[in-house]
Design an enzyme around this catalytic site. Structure first.
Site, short mmCIF file in Angstrom:
data_model
loop_
_atom_site.label_atom_id
_atom_site.label_comp_id
_atom_site.label_asym_id
_atom_site.label_seq_id
_atom_site.Cartn_x
_atom_site.Cartn_y
_atom_site.Cartn_z
N VAL A 153 -10.62 58.09 1.39
CA VAL A 153 -12.02 57.94 1.02
C VAL A 153 -12.90 57.72 2.25
O VAL A 153 -13.95 58.35 2.42
CB VAL A 153 -12.19 56.78 0.02
N LYS A 157 -2.93 53.78 -10.53
CA LYS A 157 -3.41 52.49 -10.05
C LYS A 157 -4.58 51.97 -10.87
O LYS A 157 -4.64 50.79 -11.25
CB LYS A 157 -3.81 52.62 -8.57
N CYS A 204 -5.14 57.52 -7.71
CA CYS A 204 -6.18 56.93 -8.56
C CYS A 204 -5.71 56.60 -9.97
O CYS A 204 -5.73 55.44 -10.38
CB CYS A 204 -7.38 57.87 -8.63
#
Length: 438
Positions: A11, A266, A263
């Site tokens: 990110v 989690k 993503c």
């Protein structure tokens, strides 16, 4: 505008490079000297199409730089983005916020003048409140506004997603912070990027709710695929039939071996934990997590069944290891439980992936990693398509048949047509489609 990006993971690096490409002056900070040394030398720590060129261009134009020194970068910045990892915490599945809070204390000690501190990492509801409390604790005099700005980047298409977003969510009630964030994203106004301002806690929850909903779509179509197999229907046609309804949409309706990546696994676990803390059971999300875990485990059984239950001593060729194409990300990839289950039953496992083999070797041992798809298939008893890389979509099927010890393909991504596989004489197992070829 001067920006500090704390964290150069997926990110942080993509966001920092894209903001620099907008014209902002961005300094990316990471505690890992080896990672920073690599970035300074032009080596990307992740694979993302187009990222190396984007980084190189903005470094050359002196809009993007990399350092291990947090304090100078924060001191000069009008906006500081927090983009450090929030992995699932062992034991309870909640997001581990230790990296976030550690970085916040360092940021608080370094800020000068009015600064917007932006949580870009995926964090549970209420994290922004704690970030603000920590900053006040370390620096009661700090002129800081804490903002939530979740990311919605798809691995493999992250640059396009950042520059042409569906939405930009900003969580803040402070006017000064709104003005700064509007300026950060001003270049996107030409693309009419919808900027949605909400309360901070609402913004934090939007990210988790979005990922949980998409994970639910994936899990739903996988269960429908199982029903299609029993009922003699075709899940791809079912998906198209329901996806044409604009209330449902066609995305994330592709049957396969279950979701993975950084993503969905989690974030669904973290959302469940948040629901427990607030006394709100999220039964749909809980079912999604359980069904997805069971599905990954079931994929190895499909491979074993394709060889009539006799897998011991046989060679299995896996095509694809990453959880999706156009990335090297192995986190929670379906390939991991498949490999482990096959090895547990005595199979010899080979594998090839265009980008993920280096990462896979850190996780999976006793695997024979090969240099190409055809090299992987040569002499194997069964070929298994795990990840739908483009280069697997148009294999020379006559060559594949000659290379395999027996013409058996298990396609966990449905990238081939049943009639094509039948015409080439394969025993072909796919997901949720009527019949087995030949």
């Amino acid at each position: 505008m001067r920006v500090a990006m704390i964290g150069t993971g997926y990110v942080g690096l993509v966001t920092g490079a894209c903001l620099a490409d907008f014209g902002h002056v961005v300094t990316c900070v990471d505690k890992d000297p080896a990672k920073i040394e690599g970035l300074l030398a032009g080596r990307m720590p992740i694979y993302e199409p187009g990222l190396d060129d984007l980084v190189a261009r903005n470094v050359r134009e002196k809009r993007l730089s990399f350092t291990t020194e947090l304090a100078p970068a924060v001191r000069d910045a009008a906006v500081v983005f927090l983009a450090v990892g929030t992995p699932s915490r062992r034991g309870d599945g909640h997001a581990d916020l230790s990296y976030v809070y550690g970085a916040v204390r360092e940021i608080a000690a370094a800020v000068e003048g009015f600064t917007v501190v932006v949580t870009k990492s995926t964090v549970p509801v209420g994290t922004g409140d704690e970030v603000e409390r920590l900053i006040r604790e370390v620096r009661p005099d700090a002129d800081v506004s804490v903002v939530s700005n979740p990311e919605f980047l798809r691995e493999g298409a992250a640059i396009e997603d950042f520059k042409r977003p569906d939405r930009i969510v900003v969580g803040t009630d402070e006017q000064r912070a709104r003005e700064v964030m509007a300026e950060v994203y001003r270049p996107l106004h030409l693309n009419q990027g919808p900027l949605l301002f909400t309360a901070r806690r609402t913004s934090e929850l939007i990210k988790y709710a979005a990922n949980a909903f998409l994970a639910t779509k994936v899990t739903f179509i996988n269960e429908i695929a199982d029903l299609c197999e029993k009922a003699g229907a075709n899940v791809q046609e079912v998906a198209r039939g329901i996806g044409l309804d604009n209330r449902i949409g066609s995305k994330f309706l592709h049957a396969g071996p279950g979701f993975g990546g950084s993503c969905f696994p989690k974030d669904t676990l973290a959302l469940l934990r948040t629901g427990q803390e607030y006394g709100v059971p999220l039964r749909i999300v809980e079912s999604v997590v359980g069904v997805n875990d069971a599905r990954k485990a079931a994929m190895a059984r499909r491979v074993i069944a394709a060889l009539d239950g006799n897998i011991a001593g046989k060679t299995v060729a896996l095509l694809g290891l990453a959880f999706k194409p156009n990335t090297d990300d192995m986190r929670d990839s379906p390939s991991i439980p498949i490999v482990l289950a096959l090895q547990d039953k005595g199979a010899k496992v080979r594998a090839y992936d265009p980008q993920a083999m280096e990462e896979a070797q850190k996780i999976l041992s006793d695997v024979d990693y090969r240099s190409s798809a055809y090299d992987c298939l040569d002499g194997a008893d069964v070929g298994v398509i795990v990840t739908e890389w483009d280069e697997f979509r148009a294999l020379d099927l006559d060559r594949v048949k000659r290379l395999l010890m027996q013409p058996v393909i298990v396609d966990l991504r449905n990238i081939y047509r049943l009639d094509d596989m039948k015409r080439h004489g394969f025993r072909y197992e796919s997901i949720g489609r009527e019949g087995t070829a030949p």
